[in-house]
Design a protein around this motif. Structure first.
Motif, PDB file in Angstrom:
ATOM      1  N   LEU A  56       0.824  -1.214   0.000  1.00 12.42           N
ATOM      2  CA  LEU A  56       0.000   0.000   0.000  1.00 12.42           C
ATOM      3  C   LEU A  56       0.856   1.261   0.000  1.00 12.42           C
ATOM      4  N   SER A  57       1.906   1.252   0.800  1.00 20.27           N
ATOM      5  CA  SER A  57       2.743   2.453   0.898  1.00 20.27           C
ATOM      6  C   SER A  57       3.494   2.722  -0.400  1.00 20.27           C
ATOM      7  N   LYS A  58       3.738   1.678  -1.193  1.00 20.81           N
ATOM      8  CA  LYS A  58       4.416   1.869  -2.487  1.00 20.81           C
ATOM      9  C   LYS A  58       3.521   2.566  -3.507  1.00 20.81           C
ATOM     10  N   ALA A  59       2.214   2.565  -3.274  1.00 19.45           N
ATOM     11  CA  ALA A  59       1.285   3.237  -4.196  1.00 19.45           C
ATOM     12  C   ALA A  59       1.270   4.751  -3.987  1.00 19.45           C
ATOM     13  N   LEU A  60       1.782   5.217  -2.858  1.00 17.59           N
ATOM     14  CA  LEU A  60       1.689   6.644  -2.541  1.00 17.59           C
ATOM     15  C   LEU A  60       2.614   7.547  -3.357  1.00 17.59           C
ATOM     16  N   PRO A  61       3.878   7.212  -3.576  1.00 23.04           N
ATOM     17  CA  PRO A  61       4.755   8.160  -4.278  1.00 23.04           C
ATOM     18  C   PRO A  61       4.278   8.561  -5.670  1.00 23.04           C
ATOM     19  N   ASP A  62       3.793   7.611  -6.451  1.00 24.20           N
ATOM     20  CA  ASP A  62       3.380   7.938  -7.814  1.00 24.20           C
ATOM     21  C   ASP A  62       2.183   8.886  -7.817  1.00 24.20           C
ATOM     22  N   ILE A  63       1.168   8.573  -7.028  1.00 23.09           N
ATOM     23  CA  ILE A  63      -0.021   9.437  -7.015  1.00 23.09           C
ATOM     24  C   ILE A  63       0.315  10.789  -6.385  1.00 23.09           C
ATOM     25  N   THR A  64       1.250  10.799  -5.448  1.00 20.95           N
ATOM     26  CA  THR A  64       1.669  12.064  -4.848  1.00 20.95           C
ATOM     27  C   THR A  64       2.346  12.947  -5.883  1.00 20.95           C
ATOM     28  N   ASN A  65       3.241  12.368  -6.661  1.00 22.30           N
ATOM     29  CA  ASN A  65       3.912  13.143  -7.706  1.00 22.30           C
ATOM     30  C   ASN A  65       2.913  13.708  -8.704  1.00 22.30           C
ATOM     31  N   GLN A  66       1.926  12.899  -9.082  1.00 22.92           N
ATOM     32  CA  GLN A  66       0.902  13.370 -10.007  1.00 22.92           C
ATOM     33  C   GLN A  66       0.070  14.491  -9.393  1.00 22.92           C
ATOM     34  N   LEU A  67      -0.285  14.331  -8.117  1.00 25.94           N
ATOM     35  CA  LEU A  67      -1.079  15.351  -7.425  1.00 25.94           C
ATOM     36  C   LEU A  67      -0.311  16.664  -7.317  1.00 25.94           C
ATOM     37  N   VAL A  68       0.933  16.591  -6.896  1.00 23.10           N
ATOM     38  CA  VAL A  68       1.761  17.795  -6.760  1.00 23.10           C
ATOM     39  C   VAL A  68       1.926  18.489  -8.108  1.00 23.10           C
ATOM     40  N   GLU A  69       2.147  17.700  -9.156  1.00 22.71           N
ATOM     41  CA  GLU A  69       2.283  18.285 -10.493  1.00 22.71           C
ATOM     42  C   GLU A  69       0.998  19.007 -10.904  1.00 22.71           C
ATOM     43  N   LYS A  70      -0.152  18.370 -10.655  1.00 21.04           N
ATOM     44  CA  LYS A  70      -1.432  18.983 -11.011  1.00 21.04           C
ATOM     45  C   LYS A  70      -1.666  20.258 -10.212  1.00 21.04           C
ATOM     46  N   LEU A  71      -1.509  20.191  -8.901  1.00 28.24           N
ATOM     47  CA  LEU A  71      -1.729  21.376  -8.064  1.00 28.24           C
ATOM     48  C   LEU A  71      -0.798  22.514  -8.467  1.00 28.24           C
ATOM     49  N   SER A  72       0.444  22.174  -8.764  1.00 31.16           N
ATOM     50  CA  SER A  72       1.433  23.190  -9.146  1.00 31.16           C
ATOM     51  C   SER A  72       1.081  23.874 -10.462  1.00 31.16           C
ATOM     52  N   SER A  73       0.344  23.185 -11.307  1.00 27.96           N
ATOM     53  CA  SER A  73      -0.004  23.751 -12.613  1.00 27.96           C
ATOM     54  C   SER A  73      -1.320  24.528 -12.608  1.00 27.96           C
ATOM     55  N   MET A  74      -2.039  24.491 -11.496  1.00 27.36           N
ATOM     56  CA  MET A  74      -3.362  25.128 -11.452  1.00 27.36           C
ATOM     57  C   MET A  74      -3.255  26.636 -11.251  1.00 27.36           C
ATOM     58  N   SER A  75      -4.139  27.342 -11.917  1.00 26.80           N
ATOM     59  CA  SER A  75      -4.193  28.805 -11.783  1.00 26.80           C
ATOM     60  C   SER A  75      -5.079  29.189 -10.598  1.00 26.80           C
ATOM     61  N   GLU A  76      -4.991  30.441 -10.211  1.00 24.93           N
ATOM     62  CA  GLU A  76      -5.857  30.955  -9.146  1.00 24.93           C
ATOM     63  C   GLU A  76      -7.333  30.763  -9.533  1.00 24.93           C
ATOM     64  N   GLU A  77      -7.637  30.995 -10.794  1.00 23.44           N
ATOM     65  CA  GLU A  77      -9.016  30.867 -11.272  1.00 23.44           C
ATOM     66  C   GLU A  77      -9.510  29.431 -11.149  1.00 23.44           C
ATOM     67  N   GLU A  78      -8.652  28.470 -11.439  1.00 26.72           N
ATOM     68  CA  GLU A  78      -9.049  27.064 -11.328  1.00 26.72           C
ATOM     69  C   GLU A  78      -9.387  26.707  -9.876  1.00 26.72           C
ATOM     70  N   PHE A  79      -8.600  27.200  -8.935  1.00 25.25           N
ATOM     71  CA  PHE A  79      -8.876  26.920  -7.525  1.00 25.25           C
ATOM     72  C   PHE A  79     -10.219  27.519  -7.085  1.00 25.25           C
ATOM     73  N   GLN A  80     -10.653  28.580  -7.729  1.00 32.44           N
ATOM     74  CA  GLN A  80     -11.890  29.267  -7.339  1.00 32.44           C
ATOM     75  C   GLN A  80     -13.127  28.769  -8.079  1.00 32.44           C
ATOM     76  N   LYS A  81     -12.967  27.784  -8.959  1.00 26.90           N
ATOM     77  CA  LYS A  81     -14.112  27.244  -9.694  1.00 26.90           C
ATOM     78  C   LYS A  81     -15.084  26.552  -8.751  1.00 26.90           C
ATOM     79  N   ASP A  82     -16.376  26.652  -9.093  1.00 28.41           N
ATOM     80  CA  ASP A  82     -17.403  25.922  -8.348  1.00 28.41           C
ATOM     81  C   ASP A  82     -17.254  24.436  -8.619  1.00 28.41           C
ATOM     82  N   ALA A  83     -17.300  23.662  -7.565  1.00 27.89           N
ATOM     83  CA  ALA A  83     -17.157  22.211  -7.704  1.00 27.89           C
ATOM     84  C   ALA A  83     -17.689  21.510  -6.458  1.00 27.89           C
ATOM     85  N   PHE A  84     -18.484  20.502  -6.667  1.00 24.47           N
ATOM     86  CA  PHE A  84     -18.937  19.633  -5.579  1.00 24.47           C
ATOM     87  C   PHE A  84     -19.588  20.413  -4.434  1.00 24.47           C
ATOM     88  N   GLY A  85     -20.392  21.407  -4.771  1.00 17.61           N
ATOM     89  CA  GLY A  85     -21.124  22.169  -3.759  1.00 17.61           C
ATOM     90  C   GLY A  85     -20.330  23.274  -3.090  1.00 17.61           C
TER      91      GLY A  85
END
Length: 156
Positions: A91-120
């Motif tokens: 289970l712990s071996k599954a974390l690094p890959d998804i973490t790298n993907q998450l960090v890459e995605k968050l790092s690429s997001m604009s201020e506007e993307e963070f402010q989008k309406d989503a999930f209520g």
């Protein structure tokens, strides 16, 4: 360039990854599946839940990811005593890959993307909830370490 919103959030996920790794360091597979009471999840289940939640957040951010254990931890599954979970190591071996993907995605997001309406709410609110939720579970891992006789979780 990373947005002002992304910088501290990326830092939190990186810090929490470090704490997570320290929280399971040295835990035996036997202890990883020990429940200290019927009301408390074991370390293996909490680990799988943390991994699952990172995949869930990635999906909510619009990423095409496939959670490795959806039948065990996906869709907020509860712990089950009558099944065999993957090992803590697996289970712990599954974390690094998804973490790298998450960090890459968050790092690429604009201020506007963070402010989008989503999930209520706003997408930033969802991301912040997941950082809090994960920290809560890492705290549980720290308590379980001590309850099982291991050294306390240390910052460095």
């Amino acid at each position: 360039m990373e947005s002002k919103t992304a910088t501290p959030i990326v830092g939190l996920f990186q810090m929490q990854t470090n704490f997570f790794n320290k929280s399971i360091d040295g835990i035996t597979e036997e202890h990883a599946t020990t429940r200290i009471s019927e009301q408390v999840n074991h370390i293996t289940w909490i680990t799988g839940h943390i991994v699952s939640c990172r995949y869930m957040l990635c999906g909510m951010l619009g990423m095409q990811v496939s959670e490795p254990y959806p039948d065990l931890f996906g869709n907020l599954k509860k712990i089950q005593d009558d099944i065999t979970y993957p090992s803590l190591n697996e289970l712990s071996k599954a974390l690094p890959d998804i973490t790298n993907q998450l960090v890459e995605k968050l790092s690429s997001m604009s201020e506007e993307e963070f402010q989008k309406d989503a999930f209520g709410g706003k997408l930033i609110d969802i991301v912040l909830f997941f950082t809090y939720h994960e920290a809560y579970h890492i705290g549980q891992l720290g308590i379980l370490r001590k309850a099982l006789g291991y050294d306390a979780l240390k910052h460095n």
